[in-house]
Structures are given as structure tokens and as C-alpha cells.
Design a protein around this motif. Structure first.
Motif, mmCIF file in Angstrom:
data_model
loop_
_atom_site.group_PDB
_atom_site.id
_atom_site.type_symbol
_atom_site.label_atom_id
_atom_site.label_comp_id
_atom_site.label_asym_id
_atom_site.label_seq_id
_atom_site.Cartn_x
_atom_site.Cartn_y
_atom_site.Cartn_z
ATOM 1 N N ILE A 42 0.776 -1.324 0.163
ATOM 2 C CA ILE A 42 0.342 -0.310 0.364
ATOM 3 C C ILE A 42 1.258 1.622 -0.041
ATOM 4 C CG2 ILE A 42 -1.382 1.381 1.103
ATOM 5 C CD1 ILE A 42 -2.509 -1.647 2.820
ATOM 6 N N GLU A 43 0.855 2.533 -1.296
ATOM 7 C CA GLU A 43 1.493 3.344 -1.100
ATOM 8 C C GLU A 43 1.083 4.580 -0.105
ATOM 9 O OE1 GLU A 43 2.911 6.261 -4.547
ATOM 10 O OE2 GLU A 43 1.806 4.921 -4.852
ATOM 11 N N ALA A 44 1.830 4.573 1.113
ATOM 12 C CA ALA A 44 2.122 5.606 1.968
ATOM 13 C C ALA A 44 3.349 6.461 1.638
ATOM 14 C CB ALA A 44 2.100 4.949 2.966
ATOM 15 N N LYS A 45 2.987 7.276 2.408
ATOM 16 C CA LYS A 45 4.591 8.102 2.493
ATOM 17 C C LYS A 45 4.278 9.190 3.965
ATOM 18 C CE LYS A 45 4.644 10.080 -2.923
ATOM 19 N NZ LYS A 45 5.869 8.723 -2.576
ATOM 20 N N GLU A 46 5.186 9.679 4.589
ATOM 21 C CA GLU A 46 5.942 10.710 5.426
ATOM 22 C C GLU A 46 5.131 12.334 4.904
ATOM 23 O OE1 GLU A 46 9.758 9.460 5.206
ATOM 24 O OE2 GLU A 46 7.881 8.561 5.004
ATOM 25 N N VAL A 47 4.908 12.850 5.091
ATOM 26 C CA VAL A 47 4.829 14.402 4.730
ATOM 27 C C VAL A 47 5.014 15.102 6.244
ATOM 28 C CG1 VAL A 47 3.813 15.906 4.566
ATOM 29 C CG2 VAL A 47 3.043 13.927 3.296
ATOM 30 N N HIS A 48 6.085 16.137 5.922
ATOM 31 C CA HIS A 48 6.692 17.317 7.230
ATOM 32 C C HIS A 48 5.809 18.428 6.795
ATOM 33 C CE1 HIS A 48 9.818 13.948 7.644
ATOM 34 N NE2 HIS A 48 10.022 14.141 6.121
ATOM 35 N N GLY A 49 5.896 19.174 7.539
ATOM 36 C CA GLY A 49 5.601 20.319 7.915
ATOM 37 C C GLY A 49 5.138 21.531 8.718
ATOM 38 N N PHE A 50 3.818 22.259 9.170
ATOM 39 C CA PHE A 50 3.950 22.586 9.740
ATOM 40 C C PHE A 50 2.202 23.323 10.224
ATOM 41 C CE2 PHE A 50 6.658 24.280 6.339
ATOM 42 C CZ PHE A 50 7.419 25.083 7.351
ATOM 43 N N THR A 51 2.397 23.642 11.583
ATOM 44 C CA THR A 51 1.173 23.321 12.182
ATOM 45 C C THR A 51 0.866 24.499 12.883
ATOM 46 O OG1 THR A 51 1.547 22.682 14.279
ATOM 47 C CG2 THR A 51 0.939 20.781 12.847
ATOM 48 N N LYS A 52 -0.544 25.368 13.496
ATOM 49 C CA LYS A 52 -0.810 26.114 14.144
ATOM 50 C C LYS A 52 -0.986 26.191 15.788
ATOM 51 C CE LYS A 52 -2.508 28.484 10.205
ATOM 52 N NZ LYS A 52 -4.322 28.916 10.057
ATOM 53 N N ASP A 53 -0.832 26.898 16.416
ATOM 54 C CA ASP A 53 -0.861 26.493 17.877
ATOM 55 C C ASP A 53 -2.964 26.773 18.605
ATOM 56 O OD1 ASP A 53 -1.705 29.320 18.097
ATOM 57 O OD2 ASP A 53 -0.490 30.085 18.912
ATOM 58 N N TYR A 54 -3.191 26.250 20.214
ATOM 59 C CA TYR A 54 -4.319 26.754 20.021
ATOM 60 C C TYR A 54 -5.212 27.706 19.217
ATOM 61 C CZ TYR A 54 -4.387 29.582 24.224
ATOM 62 O OH TYR A 54 -3.598 30.132 24.525
ATOM 63 N N THR A 55 -4.387 29.126 19.344
ATOM 64 C CA THR A 55 -5.411 30.336 19.229
ATOM 65 C C THR A 55 -5.578 29.909 17.008
ATOM 66 O OG1 THR A 55 -3.301 31.469 18.646
ATOM 67 C CG2 THR A 55 -3.918 31.414 21.164
ATOM 68 N N GLY A 56 -4.727 29.519 17.219
ATOM 69 C CA GLY A 56 -4.462 29.521 15.405
ATOM 70 C C GLY A 56 -3.370 30.439 14.303
ATOM 71 N N ARG A 57 -2.519 30.675 15.370
ATOM 72 C CA ARG A 57 -1.664 31.162 15.440
ATOM 73 C C ARG A 57 -0.113 30.425 14.729
ATOM 74 N NH1 ARG A 57 -0.688 35.443 19.482
ATOM 75 N NH2 ARG A 57 -1.200 32.808 20.779
ATOM 76 N N PHE A 58 -0.102 31.182 13.206
ATOM 77 C CA PHE A 58 1.675 30.290 12.970
ATOM 78 C C PHE A 58 2.360 30.466 14.249
ATOM 79 C CE2 PHE A 58 5.136 29.861 9.785
ATOM 80 C CZ PHE A 58 4.637 28.772 10.173
ATOM 81 N N LYS A 59 3.675 29.653 14.174
ATOM 82 C CA LYS A 59 4.642 29.584 14.672
ATOM 83 C C LYS A 59 5.957 29.922 13.742
ATOM 84 C CE LYS A 59 7.947 27.885 17.950
ATOM 85 N NZ LYS A 59 8.767 26.393 19.079
ATOM 86 N N GLN A 60 6.220 30.685 14.398
ATOM 87 C CA GLN A 60 6.655 31.452 13.418
ATOM 88 C C GLN A 60 8.799 30.845 13.185
ATOM 89 O OE1 GLN A 60 6.457 34.047 10.736
ATOM 90 N NE2 GLN A 60 4.350 34.356 12.212
#
Length: 217
Positions: A124-142
Motif C-alpha cells: 500500500i503506497e504511503a508517505k510521511e509528510v513534513h510540514g507546519f502546524t498552528k497553535d491553539y489560537t490558530g496562530r502560526f509559529k514563526q
């Protein structure tokens, strides 16, 4: 109601204090430096087949893998805090997965790699994806460096999103938060943005800048 749900999710994320930050940053670098070493004999194939031995379709197999991981692997707070332990474990993908299975604990990179290994064992084809998430307020961590890792898996010719770390971390009473299993791209994009925009899985991917400024539901 949806907005309240997302605020609750982000509050839980905040309480986990940087749980997403270690996996992708460390093992992506380490795997590159160990690529010329002798190939490991470590294999997850027996585990993959034992988990899915009563299933037939790929969809059923992926669900059983998800259920097994969320039931048997917990979040590794010790590894999150220990630099020496990180240096010992994050030497190759195989070593990360081996330690996840031995310790029954993982950070985001470990969850994603174990899921990928088990899926690939079954074709079964699967990949790991690296990226960014936001904090609990919806703000992006710089930050310019990806600080979280999740998965995409292909079922019936279509890619789907799964975040095992958040499913485990946001669960209650031993049950995972299944919102993060095969999550709709339109919902996932409010909290996750991949290094490669194609893995937003949106028909019309938004830019990183749009993600950072995007408000929760």
C-alpha cells in the motif's frame, strides 16, 4: 460547533508543548548521513501481516494499522526531552521504527515512519509528510523549519491524510481522536501545511502565506 471543536484541539496542542518539533528536524538529517551504511535486517513485515491477517481490502488493512498503532503506541515524552536519547535513536528510519516498537512510544516522526513501513510491507503506497502546524489560537509559529510529520496514504487511487500523533495525543480514555483519520483536506488545511503544497491534497492548493493567515472555522 466546528469552531469550538478546533479551539479545543488547539488548546490540547498547546498543552503538549512542542511535541511536534523533534521528529522531522532530527531524523531527516540523520537518515541522509547514514544512507551509505550496511542495509539493516530489521523488518516490520511479520507485524504488518499479523495486524491485517483477517482483512482483504486495502482500506480495511489501513484501518487495522491505524487502530493497532493508536492502541499500542503512546506519545514519547521522555524522547521529546532527552537530546542524548534522540541522538541514539534518530540514526536511520529503521532504527527509529525499531525503537518505537521496543519502547511502545513515538514522536511524530516515529508514528509516521511506522505507519509508512507497515503500509509498504502490504504493498500500500504511503508517505510521511513534513510540514507546519498552528497553535491553539490558530496562530502560526514563526519558523522556517518544518516541525511536524504526518502521513498520506493512497486508497483506491486517491491520496488521504492521517495524523497519528494528533489522533493519539488528542484522544480520551485510551481512545484516539478519529477526526485525524482520513481527514478531509478542507479541514486539515486549517491546522497543517506540508513542505510540498501538493500534499495539501486540495484541488486548488493555497500558498503558505494564505495558510498562515487562514482563520479556523
Amino acid at each position: 460547533m466546528i469552531k469550538i471543536y478546533y479551539l479545543l484541539i488547539f488548546f490540547i496542542i498547546c498543552s503538549q508543548t512542542t511535541f511536534s518539533q523533534i521528529g522531522p528536524r532530527v531524523w531527516k538529517k540523520e537518515v541522509k548521513t547514514t544512507s551509505n551504511k550496511k542495509k539493516s535486517k530489521f523488518s516490520t513485515k511479520h507485524l504488518a501481516y499479523s495486524i491485517t491477517n483477517i482483512t482483504t481490502s486495502d482500506s480495511e488493512k489501513v484501518l487495522e494499522i491505524y487502530n493497532w498503532i493508536t492502541k499500542n503506541i503512546s506519545y514519547d515524552n521522555e524522547l521529546m526531552r532527552s537530546k542524548s536519547l534522540q541522538n541514539r535513536i534518530y540514526t536511520s528510519e529503521e532504527n527509529v521504527v525499531k525503537n518505537v516498537l521496543e519502547r511502545k512510544m513515538a514522536l511524530c516522526g516515529g508514528f509516521a515512519l511506522l505507519f509508512k513501513f507497515l503500509c509498504l510491507d502490504l504493498g500500500i503506497e504511503a508517505k510521511e509528510v513534513h510540514g507546519f502546524t498552528k497553535d491553539y489560537t490558530g496562530r502560526f509559529k514563526q519558523t522556517k523549519t518544518p516541525h511536524h510529520t504526518w502521513n498520506v496514504v493512497k486508497l483506491n487511487g486517491k491520496w488521504h491524510l492521517i495524523d497519528l500523533t494528533w489522533a493519539v495525543s488528542h484522544g480520551n480514555d485510551g481512545f484516539p481522536d478519529n477526526f485525524w483519520y482520513l481527514t478531509r483536506p478542507e479541514d486539515f488545511i486549517y491546522s497543517h501545511y506540508p513542505e510540498d503544497p501538493k500534499f495539501t491534497l486540495l484541488n486548488e492548493p493555497i500558498s503558505f502565506s494564505e495558510f498562515k493567515n487562514k482563520n479556523s472555522h
